[in-house]
Design an enzyme around this catalytic site. Structure first.
Site, PDB file in Angstrom:
ATOM      1  N   ASP A   1     -33.070   2.106  33.647  1.00 34.43           N
ATOM      2  CA  ASP A   1     -33.208   3.475  33.971  1.00 34.43           C
ATOM      3  C   ASP A   1     -32.237   4.307  34.701  1.00 34.43           C
ATOM      4  OD1 ASP A   1     -35.941   2.772  33.192  1.00 34.43           O
ATOM      5  OD2 ASP A   1     -36.865   2.788  35.067  1.00 34.43           O
TER       6      ASP A   1
ATOM      7  N   ASP B   1     -30.722   7.704  32.992  1.00 34.05           N
ATOM      8  CA  ASP B   1     -30.592   8.829  33.918  1.00 34.05           C
ATOM      9  C   ASP B   1     -29.250   9.428  33.716  1.00 34.05           C
ATOM     10  OD1 ASP B   1     -33.025   8.676  34.616  1.00 34.05           O
ATOM     11  OD2 ASP B   1     -32.618   7.884  36.782  1.00 34.05           O
TER      12      ASP B   1
ATOM     13  N   GLU C   1     -58.299   0.563  11.061  1.00 39.46           N
ATOM     14  CA  GLU C   1     -57.516   0.651  12.299  1.00 39.46           C
ATOM     15  C   GLU C   1     -58.345   0.844  13.599  1.00 39.46           C
ATOM     16  OE1 GLU C   1     -55.422   3.887  10.408  1.00 39.46           O
ATOM     17  OE2 GLU C   1     -56.542   5.601  11.144  1.00 39.46           O
TER      18      GLU C   1
ATOM     19  N   LYS D   1     -60.095   2.919  16.672  1.00 41.18           N
ATOM     20  CA  LYS D   1     -60.308   4.472  16.822  1.00 41.18           C
ATOM     21  C   LYS D   1     -59.834   4.785  18.337  1.00 41.18           C
ATOM     22  CE  LYS D   1     -63.925   7.823  16.528  1.00 41.18           C
ATOM     23  NZ  LYS D   1     -63.666   8.411  18.075  1.00 41.18           N
TER      24      LYS D   1
ATOM     25  N   ARG E   1     -57.203  19.999  18.090  1.00 45.58           N
ATOM     26  CA  ARG E   1     -57.962  19.908  16.883  1.00 45.58           C
ATOM     27  C   ARG E   1     -58.924  21.136  16.966  1.00 45.58           C
ATOM     28  NH1 ARG E   1     -62.982  18.453  15.391  1.00 45.58           N
ATOM     29  NH2 ARG E   1     -63.499  18.053  13.350  1.00 45.58           N
TER      30      ARG E   1
ATOM     31  N   GLU F   1     -53.943  10.921  17.802  1.00 41.98           N
ATOM     32  CA  GLU F   1     -54.574  11.137  19.224  1.00 41.98           C
ATOM     33  C   GLU F   1     -53.648  11.218  20.205  1.00 41.98           C
ATOM     34  OE1 GLU F   1     -58.297  10.719  19.854  1.00 41.98           O
ATOM     35  OE2 GLU F   1     -58.535  11.477  17.741  1.00 41.98           O
TER      36      GLU F   1
ATOM     37  N   CYS G   1     -78.932   7.039  60.334  1.00 43.88           N
ATOM     38  CA  CYS G   1     -79.186   7.832  61.656  1.00 43.88           C
ATOM     39  C   CYS G   1     -80.668   7.371  62.375  1.00 43.88           C
ATOM     40  CB  CYS G   1     -79.228   9.186  61.413  1.00 43.88           C
ATOM     41  SG  CYS G   1     -80.797   9.941  60.651  1.00 43.88           S
TER      42      CYS G   1
HETATM   43  O1  D41 Z   1     -58.292   7.054  16.232  1.00 39.68           O
HETATM   44  C1  D41 Z   1     -58.972   7.889  15.851  1.00 39.68           C
HETATM   45  N1  D41 Z   1     -59.446   8.605  16.968  1.00 39.68           N
HETATM   46  C2  D41 Z   1     -58.884   8.419  14.533  1.00 39.68           C
HETATM   47  C3  D41 Z   1     -59.330   9.599  14.282  1.00 39.68           C
HETATM   48  C4  D41 Z   1     -58.296   7.718  13.548  1.00 39.68           C
HETATM   49  N2  D41 Z   1     -57.827   6.521  13.755  1.00 39.68           N
HETATM   50  N3  D41 Z   1     -58.370   8.370  12.284  1.00 39.68           N
HETATM   51  C5  D41 Z   1     -58.860   9.334  11.843  1.00 39.68           C
HETATM   52  N4  D41 Z   1     -58.985   9.910  10.802  1.00 39.68           N
HETATM   53  C6  D41 Z   1     -59.391  10.921  10.466  1.00 39.68           C
HETATM   54  C7  D41 Z   1     -59.260  11.417   9.120  1.00 39.68           C
HETATM   55  C8  D41 Z   1     -60.001  10.539   8.142  1.00 39.68           C
HETATM   56  C9  D41 Z   1     -60.089  12.760   8.937  1.00 39.68           C
HETATM   57  C10 D41 Z   1     -57.893  11.933   8.492  1.00 39.68           C
HETATM   58  C11 D41 Z   1     -59.544  10.243  13.013  1.00 39.68           C
HETATM   59  C12 D41 Z   1     -59.930  11.478  12.597  1.00 39.68           C
HETATM   60  N5  D41 Z   1     -59.843  11.672  11.461  1.00 39.68           N
HETATM   61  C13 D41 Z   1     -60.374  12.514  13.859  1.00 39.68           C
HETATM   62  N6  D41 Z   1     -60.322  12.407  14.894  1.00 39.68           N
HETATM   63  C14 D41 Z   1     -61.077  13.504  15.424  1.00 39.68           C
HETATM   64  C15 D41 Z   1     -61.628  14.043  14.628  1.00 39.68           C
HETATM   65  C16 D41 Z   1     -61.229  13.552  13.300  1.00 39.68           C
END
Ligand code: D41
Length: 693
Positions: free
Chosen positions: A39, A43, A121, A123, A144, A181, A419
């Site tokens: 670190d 810096d 993947e 979410k 968004r 995200e 109380c």
């Molecule tokens: O990880 C997520 N939240 C995520 C959101 C993801 N892994 N893939 C996403 N792919 C899409 C599309 C297929 C429409 C491109 C998304 C979202 N949309 C999404 N997140 C919020 C609204 C839509």
């Protein structure tokens, strides 16, 4: 001059070198999670760059790592129209939903026997954003929003170290929009909350809320102080470069450009493959460094995605497979009761601590006695505890088979644990109440907090921890005692630095100048909300007139019905309450007063509003949006209840919405609420606000 030119040339070269080195270190640290420099060294390089850019301001560029510290606060966020709309994702909750998804995809692609290749993947449970790069340089970032138009949060996004300020590639695309995200890693969230606790500030409920709050700061310096992270999951508009032909290849490409992408990715074939991926991620979920609320499946080939197209705003080629709310079993060690400001007694489950939904849970609300009976809870029972996203943990069910022979039943205490006053439950009410009023320390603490609220006399910095200490130390009993506090008393408290003590005293002093309505509201009289306090102040003009008014006179006031009038009378008939008011006046708490308006016929304008007047509460005059499924009542019942309480129930979320009530499986309205910073209530909070009028 020649010497000057050569110095500039030298600086140019050194700046370029420093920028690239620092950004590489950022990437190693924030994207690859493999720091390669101490670190202190970092810096040193950073300060060398700052010094050079100060000396040669013409060499400063927008993609310099020195631009990540946050800049001037904005007045508001600009609207940003997305070049390519940001779609939403459909949700799936069951195997059947996934079977249907796969079948629809196969039908859409006229594939009967071949299995589709899917990219899978995690979410992320964060906020969707879009990053725009022009000629490889990050120029604009936006939320968004509604998918078509979002808010420009460029400055805030620049403070996120895992977002590249410049694309790492020889062939920089003329235009590239990267979608992904913004989240907060679990470890950063824990650190942030530890810091909040140390400063006696409010804790964030979960990483998503903390991230949403950080991203919505108009002052990017505040965002910079919150550790956010970004993960890419797609692209929008592209110009000047050819992109890969599959989603999995796109992710790999984005990674080479310097964007963080989820490591837990996979390419699978057919429904069976989807199921295995879901299962696998579900198992690793508790050990992931971030909170996820499901997985996302996307048809891998872009040409197939295109063939499938969209239904309204959601692609047919992708779906989110949500995880069920996290559940864990634990033992119900006991049931205590908690006392609210108006004496409402709420039973609380004391649980053997259990890690669920991202935190350790040791308490859960049980709402009221009937709820305990309905669930047939016994002390010693093994219970299922559920915690989904933002919501307060709840006891979902009892595992009857595990009930020990000596399991105890809950008996509502007849005397207040704080109380020792009597606890009573009125006919037809679900809620039992402590009758101790302000004698009860629990109610006193709540009353002090209420008195200090912004909508009341507004004492900034007087939070629950502080009130707890002041009351427990016996320094403060009534609001009037606040005005007798001095530096000496405050410096005896835990963790109270002199500066905060001075600030608090200044805030207390400031609160002496208030309005009659705020003062009246601040007294915390049952059923007297902000609006009723205003109506009373306007009608009577001065406090003595209100204190001395009889029920009949009180009933003359706009929206005051028998319940409110009774409550006022009872309050001011209590000598103790009058004494507190006198003490406050003696402490020079003042407000402008006018002569009484009583009998001046100001009622005409109010006649149309003279509803029952009873039960005015927190929802009165508020705009509420209901979303998702409530367990305790139907949406129509909830709507009826709210409307009876004087709330307006709206169909969509806007900046004018006061509360969004989010039941199970709440969708885009909840997202919108978070996006707009509208208060979100889960079912438990909603029910408790309904009953604690
Ligand atoms: O990880 C997520 N939240 C995520 C959101 C993801 N892994 N893939 C996403 N792919 C899409 C599309 C297929 C429409 C491109 C998304 C979202 N949309 C999404 N997140 C919020 C609204 C839509």
């Amino acid at each position: 001059m020649a010497a000057n030119a050569s110095a500039t040339a030298h600086a140019t070269e050194r700046i370029a070198q420093l920028k690239s080195e620092l950004e590489q270190h950022n990437r190693n640290y924030y994207v690859l999670d493999q720091p390669t420099i101490a670190d202190g060294e970092w810096d040193k390089l950073f300060h060398e760059l700052v010094a050079l850019e100060t000396q040669y301001p013409e060499l400063l560029t927008v993609d310099s790592p020195t631009q990540r510290v946050g800049g001037k606060p904005l007045d508001m966020f600009a609207e940003v129209t997305h070049r390519v709309p940001m779609l939403s994702l459909g949700n799936a909750f069951s195997d059947a939903d996934i079977d249907n998804f796969d079948r629809r995809c196969r039908e859409g692609l006229s594939l009967t026997d071949t299995m589709i290749e899917y990219a899978c993947e995690p979410k992320f449970d964060g906020l969707a954003i879009s990053l725009t790069y022009v000629d490889g340089v990050f120029v604009q970032g936006a939320t968004r929003g509604d998918g078509a138009v979002g808010e420009g949060v460029t400055e805030n996004l620049k403070t996120i170290k895992s977002i590249p300020l410049a694309i790492k590639d020889q062939h920089k695309p003329a235009l590239l929009e990267v979608r992904g995200e913004v989240i907060m890693l679990r470890k950063d969230f824990d650190k942030l909350n530890a810091r909040q606790a140390a400063r006696d500030e409010k804790l964030f409920v979960n990483p998503r809320n903390a991230a949403a709050g950080a991203l919505r700061q108009l002052d990017s310096k505040l965002t910079a102080a919150r550790p956010l992270t970004f993960f890419a999951y797609g692209i929008g508009a592209v110009e000047g470069v050819s992109v890969p032909t599959t989603h999995s290849a796109l992710m790999a490409w984005l990674e080479t450009l310097g964007f963080p992408v989820a490591r837990q990715r996979g390419v699978v074939k057919g429904v069976e493959g989807l199921r295995e991926f879901y299962q696998h991620i579900g198992e690793t979920r508790p050990r992931l460094p971030y909170v996820i609320d499901g997985v996302v499946y996307k048809v891998n080939r872009f040409d197939q995605q295109q063939t499938l197209g969209f239904v309204s705003r959601a692609p047919r080629f992708a779906i989110a497979h949500k995880f069920p709310a996290e559940e864990a079993t634990t033992v119900l060690l006991g049931i205590d009761v908690q006392v609210g400001r108006t004496g409402a007694i709420t039973p609380v489950a004391r649980l053997q601590p259990v890690f669920v939904g991202g935190t350790t849970v040791s308490n859960a609300t049980l709402h009221n006695e009937d709820e305990i009976r309905r669930k047939d809870l016994r002390i010693g029972d093994t219970v299922v505890v559920r915690r989904a996203g933002d919501v307060i943990p709840e006891v979902a069910a009892v595992i009857i088979e595990k009930r020990p022979a000596n399991a105890g039943t809950f008996v509502m205490p007849t005397r207040c644990p704080e109380c020792d006053s009597a606890i009573v439950k009125l006919e037809g009410e679900a809620i039992a109440r402590c009758t101790g009023g302000l004698i009860c320390p629990a109610q006193r603490k709540q009353a002090l907090l209420h008195y200090a609220e912004r909508r009341a006399v507004d004492i900034e910095g007087l939070g629950d921890k502080l009130v707890e200490q002041l009351v427990d130390a016996g320094v403060v009993h009534t609001p009037a005692d606040l005005y007798r506090l001095g530096l000496a008393a405050l410096s005896n408290l835990d963790r109270m630095a002199e500066k905060s003590a001075t600030n608090l005293l200044a805030a207390i002093e400031k609160s002496k100048h208030t309005t009659l309505a705020k003062f009246l509201f601040g007294l915390g009289i049952r059923h007297i909300g902000e609006t009723t306090a205003k109506d009373l102040a306007k009608y009577f003009g001065n406090l003595d007139a209100i204190m001395d008014a009889n029920v009949e006179q009180l009933l003359e006031v706009h929206d005051v019905g028998p319940v409110v009038a009774q409550s006022l009378r009872q309050f001011f008939d209590e000598p103790y309450n009058r004494e507190v008011v006198e003490q406050l006046r003696a402490c020079k708490v003042t407000w402008p007063e006018t002569e009484t308006q009583q009998g001046r016929g100001s009622q005409a304008e109010n006649a149309s509003n003279a509803a029952s007047g009873a039960d005015l509460g927190v929802f009165h005059g508020k705009t509420v949006v209901l979303t998702g499924t409530l367990g305790a009542m139907s949406r129509d019942e909830a709507k009826d209840k709210l409307e009876t309480l004087g709330a307006k129930v709206a169909g969509s979320v806007s900046k004018k919405t006061d509360y969004v009530v989010a039941g199970a499986e709440a969708g885009s309205k909840l997202d919108k609420a978070v996006e707009l910073g509208v208060a979100v209530l889960d079912e438990a909070q909603f029910l408790s606000m309904l009953s604690d009028k």
